[in-house]
Design an enzyme around this catalytic site. Structure first.
Site, PDB file in Angstrom:
ATOM      1  N   LYS A  75       0.844  -1.191   0.000  1.00  0.00           N
ATOM      2  CA  LYS A  75       0.000   0.000   0.000  1.00  0.00           C
ATOM      3  C   LYS A  75       0.880   1.243   0.000  1.00  0.00           C
ATOM      4  O   LYS A  75       1.851   1.325   0.760  1.00  0.00           O
ATOM      5  CB  LYS A  75      -0.902  -0.040   1.235  1.00  0.00           C
ATOM      6  CG  LYS A  75      -1.946   1.050   1.326  1.00  0.00           C
ATOM      7  CD  LYS A  75      -2.805   0.841   2.567  1.00  0.00           C
ATOM      8  CE  LYS A  75      -3.898   1.882   2.697  1.00  0.00           C
ATOM      9  NZ  LYS A  75      -4.745   1.647   3.900  1.00  0.00           N
ATOM     10  N   SER A 149      -9.344   1.434   3.127  1.00  0.00           N
ATOM     11  CA  SER A 149      -8.560   2.237   2.206  1.00  0.00           C
ATOM     12  C   SER A 149      -7.503   1.417   1.464  1.00  0.00           C
ATOM     13  O   SER A 149      -6.895   1.902   0.505  1.00  0.00           O
ATOM     14  CB  SER A 149      -7.861   3.362   2.979  1.00  0.00           C
ATOM     15  OG  SER A 149      -6.981   2.846   3.976  1.00  0.00           O
ATOM     16  N   SER A 173      -9.716  -0.876   7.212  1.00  0.00           N
ATOM     17  CA  SER A 173      -9.102  -0.879   5.888  1.00  0.00           C
ATOM     18  C   SER A 173      -8.391  -2.174   5.532  1.00  0.00           C
ATOM     19  O   SER A 173      -8.105  -2.417   4.358  1.00  0.00           O
ATOM     20  CB  SER A 173      -8.116   0.285   5.777  1.00  0.00           C
ATOM     21  OG  SER A 173      -8.764   1.515   6.001  1.00  0.00           O
TER      22      SER A 173
END
Length: 595
Positions: A75, A149, A173
């Site tokens: 990420k 996210s 997330s």
């Protein structure tokens, strides 16, 4: 998917450098071909060049570490040396000169970083659409959101582009994208994985997470990623495994669920009962009340503390900065939150946490079982109502880090939404802090296949409790009789969170006798004219072993037992006077009768 997950041998001490290079090239080319075939340009923000990937893959295969040959997506709010960290905001971008701690530990174990992935900007969102680099579409429902996210990381794994992915989780997330894309997401206890090198969202509640397609791979990676400088110490009473037939608390009332989704959760609960779990209902009120405080209260001040200076500074206010207007609308107003309000909400969270955990204790629940996501909106639906739908998405996830809980999200089925198509459905097993091993075992027992791969699930008891790899204290205990798996006294171990680690044999200088006890037990004595005895190895926390020893009745004893390989471990023996001349000698048989 790489051959590292399909069982094909990728390494050998006999391979030449040319062989390794060829295998590395073949593996990298397969991964890049899968990336091109997927045709999802919104998933990765950066992909490393082929030559660099081949070099790293060859080194990984040569070292033959625990993650040899596996590819990793990261990420893009987690630093990878030499790759720009943007947190999905072009104006915020910087070039780190070293890996985040979590990335470094996975690389050291053999994982090969493929690239960095898209996300909801500044990890603020649960939908995967709040990015100037484009909305990340769900892996198998491209008109629908991927969840966030950690959107790109989850989709990269779900599409089989990479084996593992790093995400982060503050409000869900690392769980919501797992649920919406049919994979496994592990959110460990806060602080057990270092957040060094991670752009903070809410520093007090941020957690680095792992995505994989099956529980075994996810737990192995989490164990390797966890631990190290600056992480929390595991307590001496850490349970390593769940109690067979453990009690799971479920919400007395489900809220915010789309049509058909409550029924999917009921089916998952029925499956849990079928697999031996006891189910009780709990009032989810304290959990949900805390969840609302994460965004609707003063706690959002931490998001401003993390990136507020950038948002209000000259770079963040320019049009080309790429700041998402919804993200700005959430974070910027938090500059005006008073310290007294933040303190008041933190005290409120702590009071709600005490009430929630007291309810779990009162019910004797090992873990809480909840739907991971309550619905699966389309990208267009989120665009029309970005704040309200995002808030609804976090109904069953927002409270977790506020209460310092651990969680594992796994797929359990599907929801037929009629004209909208079929949605994947998943549940999250939520446990007390440092109960990660027990929670992972329960999740493995409930998972639908091996994360959608069609492979058979392993016996949850065969999973190595991942906290062991992260430094959780544990003691080996060898048993020879009624405490063996399936025996009448096994519960004395499993009730203390002990994990079964398989059969062992003693060295050839022990004798076994039947003792006149209730239930019958073997008396094991060291003897020069002995034989190898079949037993089992269990692992348990030091505190659990202490309580077990405290309750051990005479004539049983614990002491040092030598195994066939020469190692010494704690094991069962007995007082020599307990073996009478009339006692049945079972030595030649070599094991305690199981029938």
């Amino acid at each position: 998917m790489s051959t590292a997950l399909t069982g094909t041998a990728l390494t050998s001490t006999e391979l030449t450098s040319a062989d390794l290079r060829a295998r590395a090239e073949a593996e990298v080319d397969r991964v890049l071909a899968r990336l091109a075939e997927a045709d999802r340009p919104e998933v990765f923000l950066q992909v490393r060049g082929r030559d660099d990937l081949v070099a790293d893959m060859a080194a990984s295969l040569a070292a033959d570490g625990p993650l040899a040959g596996m590819t990793l997506a990261v990420k893009n709010n987690v630093d990878v040396a030499g790759m720009t960290t943007t947190a999905a905001c072009p104006g915020f971008a910087f070039l780190p000169d070293r890996d985040a701690a979590a990335v470094s530990r996975l690389r050291a174990a053999g994982a090969v970083v493929l690239g960095t992935t898209n996300l909801d900007q500044f990890a603020t969102g649960l939908v995967g659409t709040r990015s100037p680099y484009g909305a990340v579409r769900a892996a198998h429902r491209p008109e629908h959101v991927s969840g966030g996210s950690s959107s790109g990381s989850a989709v990269a794994v779900a599409l089989g582009i990479c084996d593992l992915a790093i995400g982060t989780d503050t409000a869900g997330s690392g769980r919501i994208p797992a649920a919406l894309n049919g994979i496994v997401g592990i959110k460990p206890t806060l602080g057990t994985v270092s957040t060094e090198g991670v752009v903070p969202a809410c520093a007090s509640y941020d957690c680095v997470t792992v995505f994989a397609r099956d529980v075994r791979t996810a737990t192995r990676a989490t164990a390797l990623m966890a631990g190290g400088e600056g992480t929390r110490d595991w307590p001496a009473d850490t349970p390593l495994a769940a109690v067979p037939g453990a009690t799971l608390a479920i919400p007395r009332e489900l809220v915010a669920m789309a049509p058909g989704w409550a029924e999917a959760f009921s089916a998952a609960v029925d499956m849990a009962r079928d697999r031996g779990f006891r189910v009780v209902e709990i009032d989810l009120g304290p959990f949900l009340e805390a969840a609302r405080l994460l965004y609707d209260g003063a706690l959002v001040a931490e998001r401003y503390e993390a990136v507020g200076d950038f948002l209000d500074g000259p770079c963040g206010t320019e049009p080309e900065s790429g700041v998402d207007p919804t993200v700005r609308g959430i974070i910027a107003p938090a500059r005006d939150i008073a310290a007294v309000d933040l303190l008041r909400d933190r005290r409120a969270v702590e009071a709600l946490r005490r009430a929630a955990l007291a309810d779990l204790d009162r019910l004797g629940a090992t873990a809480l079982l909840v739907p991971t996501a309550p619905f699966h909106p389309t990208i267009a639906e989120v665009a029309a109502d970005p704040v309200a739908l995002n808030s609804r998405m976090g109904t069953y996830t927002n409270f977790c880090n506020l209460f310092d809980l651990c969680a594992v999200a796994v797929p359990t089925g599907e929801v037929d939404e009629g004209e909208r198509g079929t949605a994947t459905f998943g549940v999250t097993v939520v446990g007390r802090p440092f109960h990660d091993g027990a929670v992972a075992g329960i999740a493995a027992a409930l998972a639908d296949g091996a994360g959608g791969t069609g492979e058979a699930l392993p016996d949850p008891a065969s999973l190595v409790p991942w906290p062991l790899g992260a430094g959780a204290p544990a003691v080996d205990l060898v048993v020879f009789g009624a405490h063996r798996r399936g025996g009448p006294l096994e519960h004395q171990l499993t009730s203390r969170g002990a994990a079964w680690r398989g059969p062992v044999r003693s060295s050839a200088d022990y004798r076994m006798y039947r003792l006149d006890t209730e239930p019958p037990k073997p008396g094991v004595l060291r003897h020069p004219d002995g034989a190898e005895l079949l037993g089992e190895r269990w692992m348990m926390s030091p505190a659990a072993l202490g309580s077990f020893l405290d309750e051990l009745p005479r004539p049983m004893q614990l002491g040092r037992v030598t195994l066939a390989d020469g190692t010494e471990v704690v094991g069962f023996g007995c007082e020599p006077t307990a073996v009478t001349p009339e006692a049945d000698d079972l030595t030649e048989r070599g094991e305690w009768p199981t029938g």
